[in-house]
Design an enzyme around this catalytic site. Structure first.
Site, PDB file in Angstrom:
ATOM      1  N   LYS A  12       0.832  -1.206   0.000  1.00 56.68           N
ATOM      2  CA  LYS A  12       0.000   0.000   0.000  1.00 56.68           C
ATOM      3  C   LYS A  12       0.869   1.259   0.000  1.00 56.68           C
ATOM      4  CE  LYS A  12      -3.131   2.359   3.252  1.00 56.68           C
ATOM      5  NZ  LYS A  12      -2.164   3.412   3.626  1.00 56.68           N
ATOM      6  N   LYS A  17       7.435   0.869   1.636  1.00 60.83           N
ATOM      7  CA  LYS A  17       8.112   0.104   0.582  1.00 60.83           C
ATOM      8  C   LYS A  17       9.451   0.719   0.218  1.00 60.83           C
ATOM      9  CE  LYS A  17       5.141   0.619  -2.610  1.00 60.83           C
ATOM     10  NZ  LYS A  17       4.439   1.629  -1.829  1.00 60.83           N
ATOM     11  N   LYS A  42       5.602   8.705  -7.474  1.00 58.78           N
ATOM     12  CA  LYS A  42       6.168   9.725  -6.572  1.00 58.78           C
ATOM     13  C   LYS A  42       7.669   9.870  -6.774  1.00 58.78           C
ATOM     14  CE  LYS A  42       4.947   8.186  -2.512  1.00 58.78           C
ATOM     15  NZ  LYS A  42       4.487   6.843  -2.927  1.00 58.78           N
ATOM     16  N   ASP A 126      -1.187  -0.717  -6.408  1.00 61.34           N
ATOM     17  CA  ASP A 126      -2.429  -0.653  -7.178  1.00 61.34           C
ATOM     18  C   ASP A 126      -2.344  -1.610  -8.358  1.00 61.34           C
ATOM     19  OD1 ASP A 126      -4.789  -0.028  -8.335  1.00 61.34           O
ATOM     20  OD2 ASP A 126      -4.431   2.114  -8.559  1.00 61.34           O
TER      21      ASP A 126
END
Length: 265
Positions: A12, A17, A42, A126
């Site tokens: 998530k 991560k 990002k 995702d």
């Protein structure tokens, strides 16, 4: 090491991560050639390895179509080579497109043909987006690890990621518990791993050293190499390197997941 390790780390958004990936890479860099590929729009995976944000492949390709290796690959701590795929501005375009473009460019530049000892992909969780499934669907990564805490939404995302891994028939190597300090956290994550047919391969405790390191754009291994936290990342890196126990996960459906989580109320 007999063969190179191609590892994808999913989880998530905001679960840790990038911190996990960068510290794993820093640990491996002691005696291995390491390539880190940031697949999160990002583009912050490699900041603590290089000491700054690096240009993304999408940004570079906007300026020059004939991008070369030196334009997209940046050396970081311990000689780790770093790449960021990048993505569109928030709310504009497909975030996963950057991953697709990045993989094709790296292939064309023959970066993969050099076969580093370890390649680590940092991938947003995702998995409904085709771009984020690329490291698995196109066989770039051989094994997958999911970073989660014991929080509901983190585990809900981990369960969804497991569905993607199952559909793509990829190898799940285990769950990494990145602790947030909630009640019965490790017990919750271990039971989740059991429910989907996997295991917890590493536990990273909550630590202020992580934030202190990231403020200075460094990994914990570089900023606090003698700390207990750095040792936890080294232990995780060893566990992942030596792991040969992989499964195709059996994720829970929505009702099963809620029942599982209610068992810890």
């Amino acid at each position: 090491m007999s063969k190179s390790k191609h590892i994808a780390i999913y989880g998530k958004g905001g679960i840790g991560k990038s911190t996990t990936v960068s510290n794993l890479a820093a640990s491996y860099s002691a005696d291995k050639d390491v390539l880190v590929i940031g697949c999160d729009p990002k583009a912050d995976t490699t900041r603590t390895l290089v000491g700054r944000r690096i240009p993304t492949i999408l940004d570079i390709l906007k300026e020059k179509r004939d991008a070369q290796e030196e334009d997209v690959l940046f050396p970081g701590y311990g000689g780790v080579m770093c790449v960021e795929s990048g993505g569109p501005e928030p709310g504009v375009g497909c975030a996963g497109r950057g991953v697709i473009v990045a993989m094709k460019l790296l292939e064309n530049l023959e970066v993969f043909s050099r076969d580093p000892d370890v390649i680590i992909y940092d991938v947003l969780g995702d998995v409904v987006c085709g771009g984020f499934a690329v490291p698995l669907r196109e066989d770039y990564a051989d094994e997958v690890y999911i970073v989660t805490s014991g929080e509901y939404m983190a585990l809900y995302a981990a369960n969804n990621i497991s569905k993607g891994i199952k559909k793509l028939k990829s190898n799940l190597g285990g769950i990494i518990c990145n602790c947030r300090g909630i009640h019965r956290e490790l017990e919750i994550v271990e039971e989740f791993a059991h429910q989907i047919g996997s295991k917890v391969i590493g536990v990273i405790p909550r630590s202020e050293l992580v934030q202190q390191s990231e403020i200075h754009a460094k990994t914990v291994l570089e900023k606090f190499p003698e700390s207990e936290q750095a040792q936890k990342y080294r232990e995780l890196s060893k566990a992942v390197l030596e792991n040969d126990d992989f499964v195709i996960p059996q994720p829970m459906d929505a009702d099963e997941f809620d029942e599982f989580f209610r068992g810890f109320q």
